[in-house]
Design a protein around this motif. Structure first.
Motif, short mmCIF file in Angstrom:
data_model
loop_
_atom_site.label_atom_id
_atom_site.label_comp_id
_atom_site.label_asym_id
_atom_site.label_seq_id
_atom_site.Cartn_x
_atom_site.Cartn_y
_atom_site.Cartn_z
N PRO A 189 51.73 74.51 -0.82
CA PRO A 189 52.86 74.65 0.10
C PRO A 189 53.62 73.34 0.25
N LYS A 190 54.88 73.44 0.70
CA LYS A 190 55.71 72.23 0.90
C LYS A 190 55.06 71.29 1.91
N SER A 191 54.51 71.86 2.98
CA SER A 191 53.87 71.04 4.02
C SER A 191 52.82 71.87 4.72
N THR A 244 58.85 79.61 6.77
CA THR A 244 57.68 79.21 7.56
C THR A 244 56.60 80.26 7.40
N VAL A 245 55.37 79.79 7.19
CA VAL A 245 54.22 80.69 7.10
C VAL A 245 53.21 80.30 8.16
N PHE A 246 52.89 81.23 9.06
CA PHE A 246 51.79 81.03 9.99
C PHE A 246 50.52 81.52 9.31
N HIS A 284 41.34 65.58 5.03
CA HIS A 284 42.78 65.87 4.91
C HIS A 284 43.59 64.89 5.78
N PRO A 285 43.62 63.63 5.39
CA PRO A 285 44.33 62.63 6.19
C PRO A 285 45.84 62.86 6.25
N ASP A 286 46.37 63.70 5.35
CA ASP A 286 47.80 63.94 5.28
C ASP A 286 48.27 65.08 6.19
N VAL A 287 47.34 65.79 6.83
CA VAL A 287 47.71 66.98 7.60
C VAL A 287 47.69 66.66 9.10
N PRO A 288 48.85 66.74 9.77
CA PRO A 288 48.88 66.48 11.21
C PRO A 288 48.23 67.60 12.00
N VAL A 289 47.58 67.23 13.10
CA VAL A 289 46.93 68.19 13.99
C VAL A 289 47.65 68.18 15.34
N TYR A 290 48.01 69.36 15.83
CA TYR A 290 48.61 69.52 17.15
C TYR A 290 47.56 70.18 18.04
N VAL A 291 47.20 69.52 19.13
CA VAL A 291 46.09 69.98 19.96
C VAL A 291 46.42 69.80 21.44
N ALA A 292 45.98 70.77 22.26
CA ALA A 292 46.26 70.70 23.70
C ALA A 292 45.24 69.83 24.43
N MET A 351 54.52 80.00 -2.26
CA MET A 351 54.12 79.06 -1.21
C MET A 351 54.69 77.68 -1.43
N HIS A 352 55.04 77.34 -2.67
CA HIS A 352 55.60 76.01 -2.93
C HIS A 352 56.94 75.81 -2.24
N GLU A 353 57.57 76.90 -1.79
CA GLU A 353 58.84 76.82 -1.06
C GLU A 353 58.65 76.87 0.45
N ARG A 354 57.41 76.95 0.93
CA ARG A 354 57.17 77.27 2.33
C ARG A 354 56.41 76.16 3.07
N ASP A 355 56.68 76.09 4.38
CA ASP A 355 55.95 75.19 5.28
C ASP A 355 54.87 75.99 5.99
N ALA A 356 53.62 75.56 5.85
CA ALA A 356 52.48 76.30 6.40
C ALA A 356 52.03 75.69 7.73
N ILE A 357 51.83 76.55 8.71
CA ILE A 357 51.31 76.14 10.01
C ILE A 357 50.01 76.92 10.23
N VAL A 358 48.89 76.20 10.17
CA VAL A 358 47.56 76.82 10.25
C VAL A 358 47.16 76.95 11.71
N LEU A 359 46.64 78.13 12.09
CA LEU A 359 46.34 78.44 13.48
C LEU A 359 44.86 78.75 13.67
N ASP A 360 44.21 78.03 14.56
CA ASP A 360 42.83 78.33 14.96
C ASP A 360 42.61 77.68 16.32
N PRO A 361 42.22 78.46 17.35
CA PRO A 361 42.12 77.87 18.68
C PRO A 361 41.16 76.69 18.79
N MET A 362 40.08 76.69 18.00
CA MET A 362 39.05 75.66 18.18
C MET A 362 38.85 74.84 16.90
#
Length: 210
Positions: free
Chosen positions: A153-155, A73-75, A175-183, A123-134
């Motif tokens: 990256p894998k994802s 996992t890569v943050f 980027h229609p393939d990238v899920p967004v997690y938001v509060a 990175m081709h072996e890793r799952d990336a989780i991109v972080l930005d508050p806004m």
């Protein structure tokens, strides 16, 4: 709402976000609340992480038990405000690798300008989780994921605290393939490209620079 948008409505997250929004909240308190929310959101974004079975010994017997490989996992922190999200995530997944993307938003054009990019190897072996508050205009998020995809990256998943509808639309148009997690998804952007009602400039409030 797009199926690629995961609105995290847990009461603890919503309560802490309300406290963060208050304009008289101190830098120390704002930073602490963001750390707590990022820990809680880490549980949501990693809910379906793959696991593998290993053999362990309990006090009573040998058994097969599941583990995740945190090193896969890569943050990816979008500097500078993404740094405020990072510590809480690492408290939950301490074995994760860390990447950085340095971007600033041109105040006149609102276009994202890159000044730094550093990722772990393989990175081709890793799952990336991109972080930005806004996720405001979405321009920085789009530019960051554009650049990240060059490493294959894998994802990729994108995690933010607040989003504007305009930013979500812009992001998923690119980027229609990238899920967004938001509060929280707030009402709109103002004429300066800020989320309203929002919580102000996240970077300034995290680092006490205004």
């Amino acid at each position: 709402m797009s199926p690629q948008v995961h609105h995290v409505t847990h009461p603890l997250i919503q309560h802490k976000l309300t406290l963060m929004r208050q304009k008289d909240r101190s830098t120390n308190s704002f930073r602490r609340l963001l750390n707590e929310i990022s820990m809680l959101m880490a549980y949501e974004v990693t809910r379906d992480m793959p696991t593998s079975m290993i053999e362990i010994e309990t006090p009573l017997e040998t058994m097969q038990a599941p583990v995740i490989d945190g090193k896969k996992t890569v943050f990816v922190s979008i500097m500078r405000a993404g740094a405020g999200f990072l510590d809480g995530m690492l408290n939950v997944v301490p074995g994760a690798r860390i990447g950085h993307i340095g971007l600033y938003r041109d105040p006149k054009t609102l276009v994202a300008v890159e000044y730094y990019f550093k990722m772990p190897a393989d990175m081709h072996e890793r799952d990336a989780i991109v972080l930005d508050p806004m996720l405001a205009t979405g321009n920085s998020a789009v530019a960051a994921v554009d650049r990240l995809k060059e490493t294959r990256p894998k994802s990729i998943r994108f995690v933010c605290l607040l989003a504007a509808p305009e930013g979500l639309a812009n992001f998923h148009a690119n980027h229609p393939d990238v899920p967004v997690y938001v509060a929280a998804i707030d009402r709109q952007l103002n004429e300066h490209g800020y989320i309203v009602p929002g919580l102000g400039d996240a970077g300034d409030r995290i680092f006490g620079t205004k």
